[in-house]
Scaffold this motif. Structure first.
Motif, mmCIF file in Angstrom:
data_model
loop_
_atom_site.group_PDB
_atom_site.id
_atom_site.type_symbol
_atom_site.label_atom_id
_atom_site.label_comp_id
_atom_site.label_asym_id
_atom_site.label_seq_id
_atom_site.Cartn_x
_atom_site.Cartn_y
_atom_site.Cartn_z
ATOM 1 N N SER A 1 0.889 -1.167 0.083
ATOM 2 C CA SER A 1 0.023 -0.018 0.134
ATOM 3 C C SER A 1 0.763 1.229 0.219
ATOM 4 N N GLY B 1 -17.094 4.660 4.830
ATOM 5 C CA GLY B 1 -15.982 4.079 6.003
ATOM 6 C C GLY B 1 -15.790 2.552 5.441
ATOM 7 N N GLN B 2 -14.705 2.000 6.229
ATOM 8 C CA GLN B 2 -14.302 0.745 6.115
ATOM 9 C C GLN B 2 -15.118 -0.411 6.310
ATOM 10 N N ASP C 1 -5.694 -0.194 4.483
ATOM 11 C CA ASP C 1 -6.790 -0.650 4.109
ATOM 12 C C ASP C 1 -7.604 0.590 3.568
ATOM 13 N N GLU C 2 -7.190 1.842 4.125
ATOM 14 C CA GLU C 2 -7.789 3.110 3.537
ATOM 15 C C GLU C 2 -7.431 3.175 2.103
ATOM 16 N N THR C 3 -6.095 3.048 1.691
ATOM 17 C CA THR C 3 -5.633 3.060 0.468
ATOM 18 C C THR C 3 -6.304 2.175 -0.361
ATOM 19 N N ARG D 1 -4.774 0.205 9.181
ATOM 20 C CA ARG D 1 -5.986 1.002 8.845
ATOM 21 C C ARG D 1 -5.541 1.930 7.663
ATOM 22 N N ALA D 2 -4.302 2.593 7.580
ATOM 23 C CA ALA D 2 -4.068 3.195 6.657
ATOM 24 C C ALA D 2 -3.971 2.592 5.423
ATOM 25 N N ARG E 1 -14.767 -6.512 -0.428
ATOM 26 C CA ARG E 1 -13.362 -6.103 -0.707
ATOM 27 C C ARG E 1 -12.872 -7.164 -1.973
ATOM 28 N N ASN F 1 -9.309 0.717 0.006
ATOM 29 C CA ASN F 1 -10.730 1.198 0.018
ATOM 30 C C ASN F 1 -10.723 2.038 -1.180
ATOM 31 N N GLY F 2 -10.095 3.228 -1.025
ATOM 32 C CA GLY F 2 -10.240 4.377 -1.891
ATOM 33 C C GLY F 2 -10.062 3.783 -3.293
#
Length: 337
Positions: free
Chosen positions: A74, A187-188, A127-129, A124-125, A195, A131-132
């Motif tokens: 990521s 949100g996640q 996963d945010e990448t 978490r960061a 996913r 998910n974006g």
């Protein structure tokens, strides 16, 4: 078993080889699997999603190296997909270990993971990448390729009249898919539910675009797979929303039936202090929600109404049969590079 050894019931060996390769490297291009000079943003996204599907820690909950590999992957995508940070990385002199002076080897831990306290190493960061990127994939699909789903559903309706897949059903489905986009943006929690289906959706799209126009059998098989994935996504989110509503209903009943006692207050006597009072509480007593109450709670929270839910389940079964007839039932396509 060492920390870096795969568990005995390990999945595909290629995934573990990829995890090991990512953790062994400090070069961001090698981690992402792309060329420094030939890869554009679309190619980077394709490679990132392909590798994320293979190394994500959700697939390897008892294998810590998968977490560090996904975090490094990521980070590599975040840096290389941003023109400014990519230029900074490219301009940094390489060291003998393959790292850059602006991204020193001390950034990585001895086992290939991240040093503690690094925000870039936060799962978490990472996963945010992911998910974006998946949100972009879903938005592009809804705005672009959804017409393919309309064509397939209309064809299914013509050959399976009992499904009753009219235009109203397709419109309702499209509305549910657009609402799903809002849930993903929120949100996640729900992105984690679908996913891997979203990655699968993207990979099938890429394989479709790579096919020759005259490969009609391949196009039909991939289009059926694409439609089945699209149909399965709202069903999974709908179930997650309804399960959550049911859980909240049960928790609320327990809370109302067993409220926390107010804090005990005592008025001390100057003559004789009171002995501490012991309050023994028995097991919790509460009345479980009835089946109609649960049904009402689930119906009000879902993404789909009961008719559309049943229709989509039947449609998924028909699509799976069609894939089996074409020889592609349950077959996982390999991403075309």
């Amino acid at each position: 078993m060492s920390k870096s050894s795969p568990p005995p019931d390990a999945g595909p060996s290629s995934s573990y080889a990829m995890i090991e390769k990512i953790n062994a490297s400090n070069d961001l291009y090698e981690i992402l699997g792309c060329s420094k000079y030939k890869s554009d943003s679309k190619e980077m996204r394709k490679l990132f999603l392909h590798r994320a599907r293979n190394v994500h820690p959700d697939k390897f909950p008892s294998f810590p190296p998968a977490t560090s590999a996904f975090q490094k992957l990521s980070l590599a995508f975040r840096i290389l997909s941003d023109p400014a940070s990519k230029r900074l990385y490219d301009a940094s002199p390489s060291t003998s270990s393959g790292s850059r002076t602006s991204f020193p080897s001390s950034f990585w831990s001895h086992d290939g993971g991240f040093e503690g306290g690094s925000s870039a190493g936060d799962l978490r960061a990472a996963d945010e990448t992911l998910n974006g990127v998946l949100f972009q994939v879903w938005t592009e699909f809804i705005e672009g390729d959804f017409h393919m789903i309309r064509v397939v559903i209309n064809a299914i309706n013509e050959t399976n009249s009992g499904l009753n897949l009219g235009n109203d059903t397709v419109e309702t489905l499209e509305g549910a898919l657009r609402r799903l986009r809002s849930l993903l943006l929120g949100g996640q929690k729900y992105a984690g539910v679908i996913r891997f289906e979203l990655i699968r959706l993207y990979e099938i799209q890429q394989n479709l675009r790579a096919l020759r126009w005259l490969d009609l059998g391949g196009r039909l098989r991939l289009t059926l797979q694409l439609t089945r994935v699209v149909v399965s996504i709202p069903l999974q989110i709908d179930k997650a929303l309804k399960d959550e509503a049911e859980t909240e209903l049960v928790a609320e009943r327990k809370r109302l039936a067993n409220p926390k006692p107010p804090p005990e207050t005592t008025s001390p006597s100057p003559r004789r202090p009171k002995e501490p009072q012991t309050i023994s509480q028995g097991p919790e007593s509460w009345t479980a929600p009835t089946e109609p109450e649960i049904a009402a709670s689930r119906a009000g929270a879902g993404l789909l109404n009961s008719k559309l839910e049943m229709t989509l389940k039947m449609t998924a079964a028909v699509l799976e049969s069609g894939e089996g007839w074409l020889g592609g039932g349950g077959k996982q396509e390999t991403l075309v590079n």
